[in-house]
Design a protein around this motif. Structure first.
Motif, mmCIF file in Angstrom:
data_model
loop_
_atom_site.group_PDB
_atom_site.id
_atom_site.type_symbol
_atom_site.label_atom_id
_atom_site.label_comp_id
_atom_site.label_asym_id
_atom_site.label_seq_id
_atom_site.Cartn_x
_atom_site.Cartn_y
_atom_site.Cartn_z
ATOM 1 N N PRO A 68 -18.959 9.755 -26.988
ATOM 2 C CA PRO A 68 -19.994 9.511 -27.990
ATOM 3 C C PRO A 68 -19.886 8.179 -28.729
ATOM 4 O O PRO A 68 -20.888 7.474 -28.899
ATOM 5 C CB PRO A 68 -19.845 10.690 -28.955
ATOM 6 N N THR A 69 -18.688 7.813 -29.199
ATOM 7 C CA THR A 69 -18.556 6.563 -29.947
ATOM 8 C C THR A 69 -18.837 5.364 -29.060
ATOM 9 O O THR A 69 -19.540 4.424 -29.458
ATOM 10 C CB THR A 69 -17.145 6.450 -30.566
ATOM 11 N N GLU A 70 -18.290 5.374 -27.857
ATOM 12 C CA GLU A 70 -18.577 4.295 -26.910
ATOM 13 C C GLU A 70 -20.085 4.160 -26.696
ATOM 14 O O GLU A 70 -20.637 3.060 -26.670
ATOM 15 C CB GLU A 70 -17.878 4.561 -25.578
ATOM 16 N N ASN A 71 -20.744 5.322 -26.537
ATOM 17 C CA ASN A 71 -22.180 5.304 -26.261
ATOM 18 C C ASN A 71 -22.964 4.760 -27.450
ATOM 19 O O ASN A 71 -23.949 4.034 -27.276
ATOM 20 C CB ASN A 71 -22.671 6.701 -25.904
ATOM 21 N N MET A 72 -22.548 5.108 -28.683
ATOM 22 C CA MET A 72 -23.243 4.583 -29.859
ATOM 23 C C MET A 72 -23.158 3.064 -29.917
ATOM 24 O O MET A 72 -24.145 2.385 -30.243
ATOM 25 C CB MET A 72 -22.661 5.210 -31.135
ATOM 26 N N VAL A 73 -21.986 2.519 -29.606
ATOM 27 C CA VAL A 73 -21.830 1.062 -29.609
ATOM 28 C C VAL A 73 -22.684 0.433 -28.516
ATOM 29 O O VAL A 73 -23.377 -0.577 -28.740
ATOM 30 C CB VAL A 73 -20.345 0.685 -29.428
ATOM 31 N N ILE A 74 -22.666 1.025 -27.331
ATOM 32 C CA ILE A 74 -23.469 0.497 -26.223
ATOM 33 C C ILE A 74 -24.944 0.475 -26.597
ATOM 34 O O ILE A 74 -25.632 -0.537 -26.396
ATOM 35 C CB ILE A 74 -23.241 1.338 -24.948
ATOM 36 N N GLN A 75 -25.448 1.581 -27.151
ATOM 37 C CA GLN A 75 -26.867 1.635 -27.495
ATOM 38 C C GLN A 75 -27.225 0.666 -28.619
ATOM 39 O O GLN A 75 -28.343 0.147 -28.668
ATOM 40 C CB GLN A 75 -27.270 3.069 -27.866
ATOM 41 N N THR A 76 -26.288 0.393 -29.509
ATOM 42 C CA THR A 76 -26.520 -0.598 -30.555
ATOM 43 C C THR A 76 -26.667 -1.989 -29.943
ATOM 44 O O THR A 76 -27.564 -2.758 -30.311
ATOM 45 C CB THR A 76 -25.360 -0.586 -31.569
ATOM 46 N N ILE A 77 -25.798 -2.317 -28.995
ATOM 47 C CA ILE A 77 -25.886 -3.619 -28.314
ATOM 48 C C ILE A 77 -27.137 -3.701 -27.455
ATOM 49 O O ILE A 77 -27.811 -4.740 -27.410
ATOM 50 C CB ILE A 77 -24.602 -3.858 -27.488
ATOM 51 N N VAL A 78 -27.469 -2.606 -26.784
ATOM 52 C CA VAL A 78 -28.694 -2.580 -25.977
ATOM 53 C C VAL A 78 -29.915 -2.829 -26.867
ATOM 54 O O VAL A 78 -30.851 -3.540 -26.489
ATOM 55 C CB VAL A 78 -28.833 -1.235 -25.231
ATOM 56 N N GLY A 79 -29.915 -2.268 -28.073
ATOM 57 C CA GLY A 79 -31.026 -2.504 -28.996
ATOM 58 C C GLY A 79 -31.197 -3.977 -29.326
ATOM 59 O O GLY A 79 -32.322 -4.487 -29.400
ATOM 60 N N ALA A 80 -30.081 -4.690 -29.504
ATOM 61 C CA ALA A 80 -30.156 -6.127 -29.765
ATOM 62 C C ALA A 80 -30.717 -6.872 -28.561
ATOM 63 O O ALA A 80 -31.534 -7.792 -28.699
ATOM 64 C CB ALA A 80 -28.766 -6.663 -30.118
ATOM 65 N N ALA A 81 -30.277 -6.473 -27.360
ATOM 66 C CA ALA A 81 -30.789 -7.104 -26.144
ATOM 67 C C ALA A 81 -32.285 -6.855 -25.987
ATOM 68 O O ALA A 81 -33.037 -7.742 -25.570
ATOM 69 C CB ALA A 81 -30.025 -6.574 -24.933
ATOM 70 N N GLN A 82 -32.734 -5.646 -26.326
ATOM 71 C CA GLN A 82 -34.160 -5.328 -26.242
ATOM 72 C C GLN A 82 -34.971 -6.166 -27.219
ATOM 73 O O GLN A 82 -36.090 -6.593 -26.898
ATOM 74 C CB GLN A 82 -34.380 -3.839 -26.499
ATOM 75 N N ARG A 83 -34.433 -6.414 -28.412
ATOM 76 C CA ARG A 83 -35.155 -7.257 -29.374
ATOM 77 C C ARG A 83 -35.314 -8.674 -28.832
ATOM 78 O O ARG A 83 -36.375 -9.290 -28.991
ATOM 79 C CB ARG A 83 -34.429 -7.275 -30.720
ATOM 80 N N THR A 84 -34.275 -9.195 -28.206
ATOM 81 C CA THR A 84 -34.396 -10.517 -27.586
ATOM 82 C C THR A 84 -35.476 -10.507 -26.514
ATOM 83 O O THR A 84 -36.300 -11.424 -26.417
ATOM 84 C CB THR A 84 -33.047 -10.946 -26.967
ATOM 85 N N ASN A 85 -35.477 -9.453 -25.705
ATOM 86 C CA ASN A 85 -36.463 -9.343 -24.631
ATOM 87 C C ASN A 85 -37.881 -9.260 -25.188
ATOM 88 O O ASN A 85 -38.805 -9.888 -24.673
ATOM 89 C CB ASN A 85 -36.154 -8.108 -23.791
ATOM 90 N N GLN A 86 -38.081 -8.490 -26.256
ATOM 91 C CA GLN A 86 -39.412 -8.333 -26.830
ATOM 92 C C GLN A 86 -39.926 -9.625 -27.433
ATOM 93 O O GLN A 86 -41.110 -9.932 -27.349
ATOM 94 C CB GLN A 86 -39.382 -7.229 -27.886
ATOM 95 N N HIS A 87 -39.041 -10.409 -28.045
ATOM 96 C CA HIS A 87 -39.478 -11.630 -28.715
ATOM 97 C C HIS A 87 -39.531 -12.839 -27.783
ATOM 98 O O HIS A 87 -40.325 -13.754 -28.009
ATOM 99 C CB HIS A 87 -38.547 -11.948 -29.885
ATOM 100 N N ALA A 88 -38.670 -12.852 -26.759
ATOM 101 C CA ALA A 88 -38.584 -14.041 -25.903
ATOM 102 C C ALA A 88 -38.851 -13.751 -24.428
ATOM 103 O O ALA A 88 -39.046 -14.675 -23.652
ATOM 104 C CB ALA A 88 -37.201 -14.680 -26.042
ATOM 105 N N GLY A 89 -38.824 -12.468 -24.023
ATOM 106 C CA GLY A 89 -39.102 -12.123 -22.634
ATOM 107 C C GLY A 89 -37.938 -12.304 -21.691
ATOM 108 O O GLY A 89 -38.059 -12.064 -20.498
#
Length: 528
Positions: A68-89
């Motif tokens: 669970p803790t590993e997964n929470m960190v991964i999903q937090t980082i994935v969220g940052a990557a998704q924000r980059t993708n949404q704003h810059a493609g």
């Protein structure tokens, strides 16, 4: 009686170690497909053959682990990557890698200097602001040649790169471009009238092709709702009318496009909808205030819909379109139903433009007119198998968005050279230079540190670096020869680099300050 929603609290050494493991896993997956020399990631699916992908956001979005803790960190980082993708493609892979490295640097700083987590978090953010300013000061406007080079590099295919750059040359603005797949082997291009806006789906859960990060709808009803939907009652009223419409049309489940502001309890209800009867694709409106109202009116005009301001919904409020393609960052509508209304609306906008001298108002009115009179280019990607077509489509999607970003916001020399320069120029910014080293590693270079040392200490100017792939080297040169990167077509959109810096630092600063975690004891409750 056990509460199925009960959570376990974790903290201390075990929690910190699990956070680092999660960070390292996200970096491992991201690095595997980073740069020109990278490989692919094989991703198991619920059925059939696995997908083989080097698309950063697709790989990271599929990364879920059981701890669970590993997964929470991964999903937090994935969220940052998704924000980059949404704003810059693009830039998802670099964001995940940099976020992990910045977080690890922060953990090390706390251990070696005795600084508090808040002090280290503030230091990460302050350093990122200095790196951001350094990078932003170096951007230049993209030429047609630059756009063609970006398309070629991002798509890893010269012919497709030329096709993409041709599309953007034809469009006056940033252009509506749809990337689709077909069962042939070739890749084709077509153009037709269509409504395009730079706003994508609200959540990948609300798409009918989550594996391809898009919704593709045909002969689709369109609902345009100006009322902000906040509560379950707001949503229930709309969905009851939609259910009646679906039954009357003998079209169950009903797939439809919904353009509306949905938040809070209403959004949670929409995300948890079982999709047996109603399958919405949700797009939130552009802008705010009067500009948002104008966007509602334009999309309603194009599709023949009526804007809904309350729960008074009947069949007359539905618009229709022949095709709707919604990605993470764009919405494209082809074949609206009311051409006379479109012409009338365009004339009203033209008259308004003639009566105003305000530059911002003129720009906004011109933008509205271009939306209503827009063109949509469709790039249809072929391949021998479905897996090949999906992998190729994702690459072309990235290339389209990289070119769009470069055309709008400018470019930098590529191959992570600007970040290496920033790491040398800004105090405490060493992790930003790691991206350059990882590119070299993935190209099989055994001693990347010596390449970096040679570049920085040779006295070479900003914009001069290495052709890591070796494809554009002058005759007789080796990969350690310093070249003018832009002259050799090695460039990146500046927005991608800036969003990478901003989002990676934000999530690293957040992770550093997390000293306690809570996760569901009943893991079946967790919906990824």
């Amino acid at each position: 009686m056990n509460n199925k929603f009960s959570r376990k609290v974790v903290y201390g050494k075990d929690y910190e170690e699990a956070k680092l493991r999660g960070s390292n896993l996200s970096k491992l997956v991201a690095k595997s497909a980073y740069g020109v020399g990278a490989g692919n990631v094989m991703i198991e699916r619920n059925y059939g053959a696995p997908v083989t992908s080097r698309d950063g956001v697709s790989n990271l979005e599929q990364l879920h682990v059981s701890e669970p803790t590993e997964n929470m960190v991964i999903q937090t980082i994935v969220g940052a990557a998704q924000r980059t993708n949404q704003h810059a493609g693009d830039g998802t892979t670099a964001t995940a890698i940099l976020a992990s490295d910045l977080y690890e640097q922060g953990v090390n700083d706390m251990s070696t200097t005795g600084k508090s987590s808040i002090q280290v978090s503030n230091q990460i953010l302050e350093t990122s602001r200095e790196v951001y300013k350094f990078i932003d000061s170096k951007k230049v406007k993209a030429t047609k040649k630059d756009l063609k080079n970006i398309a070629r590099i991002s798509s890893h295919d010269k012919a497709i790169g030329d096709m993409i750059s041709y599309v953007f040359e034809k469009f006056g603005g940033d252009g509506g471009v749809v990337v689709a797949t077909h069962e042939g082997d070739d890749t084709t291009l077509s153009m037709e009238d269509g409504f395009y806006c730079k706003k994508g789906f609200t959540s990948p859960v609300l798409t009918n092709r989550p594996g391809m990060r898009e919704s593709y709808l045909t002969d689709v009803p369109v609902l345009v709702i100006s009322k902000v939907l906040k509560t379950s009652n707001d949503l229930i009223g709309i969905f009851e009318k939609l259910g009646q419409y679906a039954e009357a049309q003998k079209h169950v489940p009903l797939e439809f496009l919904m353009v509306a502001d949905v938040e809070g309890e209403a959004l949670n209800g929409l995300l948890q909808n079982d999709r047996k009867y109603l399958v919405p694709t949700l797009v939130t409106p552009l802008d705010h205030g009067a500009r948002k109202d104008a966007f509602f009116e334009d999309i309603a005009t194009y599709t023949g819909a009526k804007v809904i301001s309350n729960n008074d919904l009947d069949d007359s409020y539905f618009g229709h379109a022949d095709e709707v393609i919604v990605s993470a960052y764009t919405t494209n509508i082809i074949g609206g139903r009311a051409q006379e209304d479109i012409a009338l609306s365009v004339q009203v906008i033209t008259d308004q433009a003639e009566e105003t001298t305000d530059a911002l108002d003129l720009e906004f009115l011109d933008e509205r007119k271009n939306r209503l009179l827009g063109k949509i280019a469709t790039i249809s990607v072929g391949g021998e198998t479905e897996e090949i077509r999906i992998e190729k489509k994702l690459r072309v999607d990235d290339a389209v968005n990289a070119v769009r970003s470069a055309k709008l916001y400018g470019i930098l020399p590529g191959e992570a050279e600007p970040l290496l320069r920033a790491a040398a120029a800004v105090s405490n910014a060493d992790p930003y230079g790691n991206l350059f080293l990882y590119l070299l590693e993935n190209c099989g270079i055994d001693d990347p540190d010596s390449f970096a040392y040679n570049l920085i200490d040779s006295g070479s100017k900003f914009g001069h670096g290495y052709d890591i792939s070796g494809e554009s080297l002058p005759e007789g040169a080796d990969r350690m020869t310093v070249i003018n990167l832009r002259e050799h077509g090695i460039v990146d959109p500046v927005q991608v680099v800036l969003e990478t810096v901003r989002n990676a630092a934000a999530v690293a600063a957040l992770l550093v300050t997390s000293t306690t975690g809570m996760y569901y004891e009943n893991r079946d409750v967790k919906q990824d």
